[in-house]
Every structure is written in structure tokens, then in C-alpha cells.
Design a protein around this motif. Structure first.
Motif: not given
Length: 704
Positions: A354-365
Motif C-alpha cells: 500500500t502507498a502510505l508513507d509516514p514522511s507525508l505526515g500522520r494525517a496522511s494514513y
């Protein structure tokens, strides 16, 4: 604003919301009112008549307190407060009469029934009934019904409270039970006597106030008072339902729900409730080492020695670790520290890619609106999600909001039965683009709604273009007004209990690391922490270490197996889809030589020469909380920033030109095809296998 009303209950003055029933008002005053048909989360039926009270100035007969509201009682002639009584001779006689009627046809197996000890009828007969019956007529007999492999029926005991009927219709969303006939011929049935299909059907067992509906797998196995009871957290999906694990000795006998208004209310899914027989079968209870192509039992020393030899024979960039869907935060933290100390950056908790990345911020996942926040939403768009199969309890919350009305729902993805009406908008990316451009009218519906909400499922994110879809959905959320300081309506619905915790830990590839799929194909040494949902046909010839509780796909492809503990056998932290930190407690001990996963990793680190800096679970948690303070805030949500979603949306344009961001024309499809067989524990369960087979047969019959 809630309007309040004052009244007197047995002479005590109280103030309650004016929408309360008199039954609820009496309970607020500290008075116990007996009831069978009334339930706070179901509509009022008013058909058992056990909750009778006396209303001053009302009719000269008892009134059903469940069907009469606080608004319905009138003040006295001089403006005195309305007054009700719960302990007058009239009330006492009326309740005794109702109980006598209820017991006319109740079978005489009462004290030894398999609901004995947890039966409302039994308790209330003792408290509000009389010690004899004046009726000598023959008791009526009702044939037992087959309603599936999960719920056992003994319909002679049924008192027609209709709780089960109202639950399946109102909460479950499918009218599978009903009452036919009248008078003495009345009976609860599935009409055509087929198995129930709801993923929440097991909740009727808890709702039934007598022994008419009980757990078929649990029947005749234990008495309630024999069992040790441990409060814990469910890991069958990412909702994090509050559960109670009942054990006898080392054996889990059943799993029950606990009330948590913010997460699961008091419901749990059937997979959560009936998974427990899978905890006893296909267990790994000793270490194994592959010799001459076959796995053979070994000692812990031999297993650790084989791992040390493999690690010593390769370089750091050829060592990797993948965390599975059921792993707790503590063991993922221990594994991450071990792999990093070996010099590797090859970590991944995203088995499905899945395309989730913690570097994008917690709200992104995160599921930012929160599960409870669904009830404040004004409109909903589902993108690549099937919450009925991916998070059955969360789906019930969506249905709860839907039943209140004025809640348009749109779906992009698979057209399937979600147990509520919705507008099917399309199958894939083109539909999302049409909504964003204003070419589709449902976009205007979302823009015009107060608190619009978007749920992005893993079916949209585990594709090669997942990152671009996530960015496009975030951009669309901003354009419809779903992002503000008061309301963050952008939510990612996870399917794996370990996923949010892993992303919070940063259990993802470093700058020079590779993802799960590439690790499976190219690592010399690969650690699998309960990772079984991988495509093992792509597995390379590297040395594989499996740490887990069940002999599933990961163990079959391993060179060394280290037996771990299942979720009921360890104290661990999990973070649910909305980012709520929850702790599950150990209800029993792992079988044989199996140990808790963090302890295995700690012992292994010593052998490898990179000793982890903790010797106990409290010491591990101390280190964890220092590095990631939000894990110490139990049952709290560290909310993500709305700005992260806005920033993510700004990337939508640039993502499209990227090779990995190329948007595919194929439709979104939920990753869960079989609700009952999604993890190693489920696949080891005979009950889940029977449910799966039944569901497949029903699907084929419907298709034909």
C-alpha cells in the motif's frame, strides 16, 4: 443543545434530557427497572411489559416505562413536578403477573440451560417474580431453527422480545429474522430457514435475554463462572474493538465484546467473536530449522546458531524484515532496532504494498474523522473500500448514521451490498477525476454537505498508482471543504491491525532500503514477523526466518521458525485505523516452547552480538515511549494535521507525471475477498472455514 426536563422518581427529584424514556430516567435516579425487550441501541418495541411503573395522575393501571417518554408525563394541577413510582403494590403485582405469564411456556431445563448464569430471565425471575405458578396446562413446543454455524437456537425458551429481529434489521442491515404467527403460534424464524449472512450476527447471542440464541461453538463447553476474564483488544481488523477474552487454564474458551462508545459501542464482528478455536490449532510450539530441504524440530540454540551463520555470511544491505498484520508495536520496535543495529534499512510493515508513507505526515494514513465522528458527517464518499468486509463494526456505524437520514453516500469501486443504500458512481480513477472536475453531480452533493467525509480504502492504495490516487483524493477532499480546523473528513480505512502502529514507528524502508515485494525476491536474510499475506511465488532463494504463532504460508517457506505468541498470549500495544493507541492484555500463555515475540528478538540480538537495551517489557516500553511519546497516551488519539492532507493534495499534479504515479484505468477492488479467512488464526479456525464455505455457496447460488 440538549433540552433538559425535571421529574420525580420515587420522591427523588432528577433532571434528565427530555428525549429520555421513563425507563432511562428511572435508571438515572438509581432505580433498577427490569426489562427484556428494551435495549438502548435498538428501537422501542414495548412488547414484554416487564418494565411497568406507576405514573402519578396517569391512568389507573401500570405504564410501560420503555414506551413512555419524559415528555409524555404531565405536571400536577398546581405545577408540581411530574412523578413516577417504581415500587408501589400495583407495580409489584403487575411485574409478578408479567413474569408468571412469561414462565407459562418456559421449559423446565432453566437452571441447567447453557445460558445459565448469564440469563436475564433467570435473574429477573428471582428479583421480581414469585415462587410458584398457577398454570398446569401443557407447555407449547416450538421447533428449533437452523440459522447457521454460529448461533444455536432452542426456540422453546424464546419469549418474543424481538431484540434479535430489531438488531439484524436495524444494525446488521438485513432482515434475516422475523416473527411469524400470532398468539401461541408466534415464533421467531428466518422464514425460509437458511443460515444468516450478516458479519455481525453473533451479537444476537449477547442481546438474547434468555437461552433461545446461544453460541453454537461454545455450547456445552464451560460454565461462565469457571472462566478467567481478561480485557483486551481485537486484532482481526484495524477497528480495535474492545473485547473480553474468557479462558480456562491455558485455553481460550470464548471472546466477548466490551463497551467502548468511541470505537465499537458494544458490537463485535463474527470473526472477532468466533476466531478462538483457531488459537488452538496449527500452532508453532517449538523452533524448527530446515535441514536437507525439510523442516526439523530444533533447540533455541540451534535455531539462533543457524540465523547467526546466515547473517554473518552476508552484508547489511542484503538483510531485511517484514512485519505482518497482527504484530504489536513492541515487537515491531524490537525488530526495527535489531535490523538497524545490523546496519540495514530494509524494513516494511506494508505487506500488500500500500502507498502510505509516514514522511507525508500522520494525517496522511489515519482515519481522521474518527469512528465516532462518522455520526457527525453530512455526506460520504467511499473510494476503493468495502467497509462491510474490511471493518464490519465501522460499517455498522456508517449504517447508524445512514438510518438517521439526510446522508448521501457515493461509492467508487466495486458495486456490492454494503447493507445501506448508496449511489454507485463508477469503478475507478476516471470517476474520481469526473468528481474533481465537476462533471459528476455527486461532487456538488459533497460540496453542499456539512462535514463531508471521504474514506479511502486499501483497494485504491495497494496498486502501483496508489500514491497518485491518495494525492488525488486528498486534493478532492480540500476542494469540497472536508478539511478545516474543526473537521478533518479525510480518512484512510486500514485492514491490518498492525499497520498504523508500524507506520507510526517508521517501519518502512530507509533512504537506501527496499520495499516488501523486493525484499521477498532479493534478500539474503529475511525476517518475517508473522508476515503471511505475501506473494511467496516471488520469493528468492535467500535465508528466511519466520517469527510467528501459526504454521501458515510464512512458516512453510521459512528456513528457521521461531515460535511466537498469539495476540491473546501477550501484552501488546496496537494502534487502530483512527490512530487510537490501545493495549491488549495477556489472557493465557503460549503453548510449548513458544515465547513472546519481543523476548525472542531480545534473545536473538544477544546471540548476533547486537544486544538490545532492555530485558523486560516495561523496559522496552520505556525506550519506546522515549522515542515515540504518543504511544504512552493509552486510549488517546494523537490527531494528524489538516495541513498534511492539504500538502499531500498539492502533490496530485506532480504525481501524475511520475512513473509510479501513472494512473491505471482499472477499477478499484477490495483486498478482502473472503471475510472469514484473512489471517493465519482465521485460516486455522474450523468455525471460520465453515462460515467461508457457506458464504461461497451463498454467493454462487445468488450468481446463478
Amino acid at each position: 443543545m440538549i433540552k433538559m426536563a425535571k421529574l420525580k422518581v420515587d420522591g427523588k427529584e432528577i433532571e434528565v434530557p427530555d428525549h429520555f424514556t421513563l425507563l432511562q430516567a428511572c435508571e438515572e435516579a438509581g432505580v433498577e427497572i427490569p426489562r427484556f425487550c428494551f435495549h438502548e441501541r435498538l428501537s422501542v418495541a414495548g412488547n414484554c411489559r416487564m418494565c411497568l411503573i406507576e405514573v402519578k395522575g396517569g391512568p389507573p393501571k401500570p405504564a410501560a416505562s420503555c414506551a413512555m417518554g419524559v415528555r409524555d408525563v404531565r405536571p400536577g394541577p398546581n405545577g408540581e413536578l411530574p412523578e413516577v413510582f417504581t415500587n408501589t403494590p400495583m407495580v409489584k403485582k403487575a411485574r409478578e403477573g408479567v413474569m408468571e405469564f412469561l414462565l407459562i411456556n418456559h421449559p423446565l431445563d432453566c437452571p441447567i440451560c447453557d445460558q445459565g448464569g448469564e440469563c436475564d430471565l433467570q435473574d429477573q425471575a428471582m428479583a421480581f417474580g414469585i415462587d410458584s405458578s398457577r398454570y398446569t396446562e401443557n407447555k407449547r413446543a416450538v421447533e428449533d431453527k437452523y440459522i447457521g454455524p454460529l448461533v444455536k437456537t432452542v426456540m422453546n425458551r424464546c419469549i418474543h422480545c424481538t431484540r434479535c429481529v430489531r438488531f439484524t434489521t436495524e444494525v446488521g442491515g438485513i432482515s434475516e429474522l422475523g416473527l411469524i404467527g400470532r398468539g401461541e403460534d408466534a415464533e421467531i424464524t428466518t422464514y425460509l430457514e437458511h443460515a444468516m449472512t450478516s458479519e455481525l450476527q453473533g451479537n444476537v447471542i449477547d442481546l438474547c435475554p434468555v437461552g433461545a440464541l446461544t453460541s453454537r461453538p461454545f455450547a456445552f463447553t464451560a460454565r461462565p463462572w469457571e472462566l478467567g476474564k481478561t480485557e483486551s483488544i481485537d486484532v482481526m481488523d484495524a477497528v480495535g474493538s474492545a473485547i473480553r477474552v474468557d479462558t480456562r487454564g491455558r485455553e481460550v474458551m470464548r471472546i466477548m465484546p466490551r463497551v467502548n462508545e468511541q470505537v465499537n459501542e458494544e458490537w463485535i464482528s463474527d470473526k472477532t467473536r468466533f476466531i478462538w478455536d483457531g488459537l488452538k490449532t496449527q500452532r508453532l510450539d517449538r523452533p524448527y530449522v530446515r535441514r536437507n530441504g525439510r523442516l526439523a524440530a530444533a533447540t533455541w540454540g540451534e535455531a539462533f546458531g543457524a540465523i547467526k551463520a546466515a547473517v554473518s555470511a552476508t552484508s547489511a544491505n542484503k538483510i531485511g524484515a517484514i512485519a505482518g498484520d497482527l504484530a504489536s508495536v513492541e515487537e515491531m520496535y524490537a525488530l526495527k532496532e535489531l535490523i538497524r543495529s545490523l546496519g540495514s534499512e530494509n524494513l516494511d510493515c506494508r505487506q500488500d504494498g500500500t502507498a502510505l508513507d509516514p514522511s507525508l505526515g500522520r494525517a496522511s494514513y489515519l482515519f481522521n474523522p474518527t469512528i465516532e465522528g462518522i455520526e457527525q458527517a453530512g455526506a460520504l464518499l467511499l473510494i476503493g473500500a468495502n467497509p462491510r468486509l474490511e471493518a464490519a463494526v465501522l460499517n455498522a456505524r456508517i449504517r447508524k448514521r445512514f438510518r438517521r437520514g439526510n446522508f448521501p453516500i457515493g461509492v467508487i469501486g466495486e458495486a456490492t451490498d454494503l447493507r445501506y443504500a448508496y449511489d454507485y458512481l463508477g469503478a475507478g480513477v476516471d470517476t474520481l477525476s469526473d468528481l474533481a472536475s465537476g462533471a459528476h453531480s455527486f461532487g456538488d452533493v459533497l460540496r453542499g454537505a456539512k462535514n463531508p467525509m471521504i474514506i479511502v480504502g486499501q483497494g485504491a492504495l495497494m496498486r502501483p498508482d496508489g500514491a497518485a490516487i491518495l494525492a488525488a483524493a486528498a486534493q478532492f477532499a480540500g476542494s469540497i471543504g472536508a478539511l478545516s480546523e474543526e473537521w478533518n473528513g479525510f480518512g484512510v480505512l486500514h485492514t491490518a491491525a498492525a499497520r498504523v502502529g508500524g507506520l507510526d514507528l517508521g517501519f518502512v524502508p530507509g533512504a537506501n532500503g527496499v520495499n516488501a515485494a523486493d525484499m521477498l525476491a532479493g534478500m539474503d536474510v529475511l525476517f518475517l514477523l508473522g508476515a503471511d499475506e505475501l506473494d511467496f511465488s516471488r520469493k528468492g532463494s535467500g535465508f528466511t526466518v519466520y517469527i510467528g504463532s501459526h504454521g501458515d504460508a510464512g512458516a512453510h517457506h521459512a528456513d528457521v521458525i521461531l515460535p511466537g505468541a498469539a495476540y491473546t498470549e501477550k501484552s501488546g500495544t496496537w494502534v487502530n485505523t483512527e490512530g487510537r493507541v490501545q493495549v491488549g492484555n495477556r489472557a493465557g500463555f503460549a503453548p510449548g516452547e513458544a515465547r513472546e515475540d519481543w523476548a525472542i528478538l531480545r534473545a536473538l540480538s544477544d546471540v548476533l552480538g547486537y544486544k538490545l537495551p532492555f530485558d523486560s517489557l516495561p523496559a522496552l516500553r520505556s525506550k519506546l515511549y522515549q522515542a515515540y511519546p504518543h504511544f504512552a497516551e493509552i486510549d488517546e488519539i494523537a490527531a494528524g494535521s489538516v495541513n498534511d492532507i492539504a500538502t499531500l493534495g498539492q502533490r496530485a499534479g506532480t504525481q501524475r507525471g511520475d512513473q509510479k504515479g501513472e494512473l491505471s484505468k482499472s477499477g478499484f477492488a477490495s483486498p478482502i475477498k473472503d471475510f472469514y479467512l484473512t489471517n493465519p488464526i482465521a485460516r486455522a479456525s474450523a468455525v471460520m472455514a465453515e462460515c467461508s464455505s457457506l458464504a461461497r455457496n451463498n454467493f454462487q447460488a445468488a450468481a446463478e
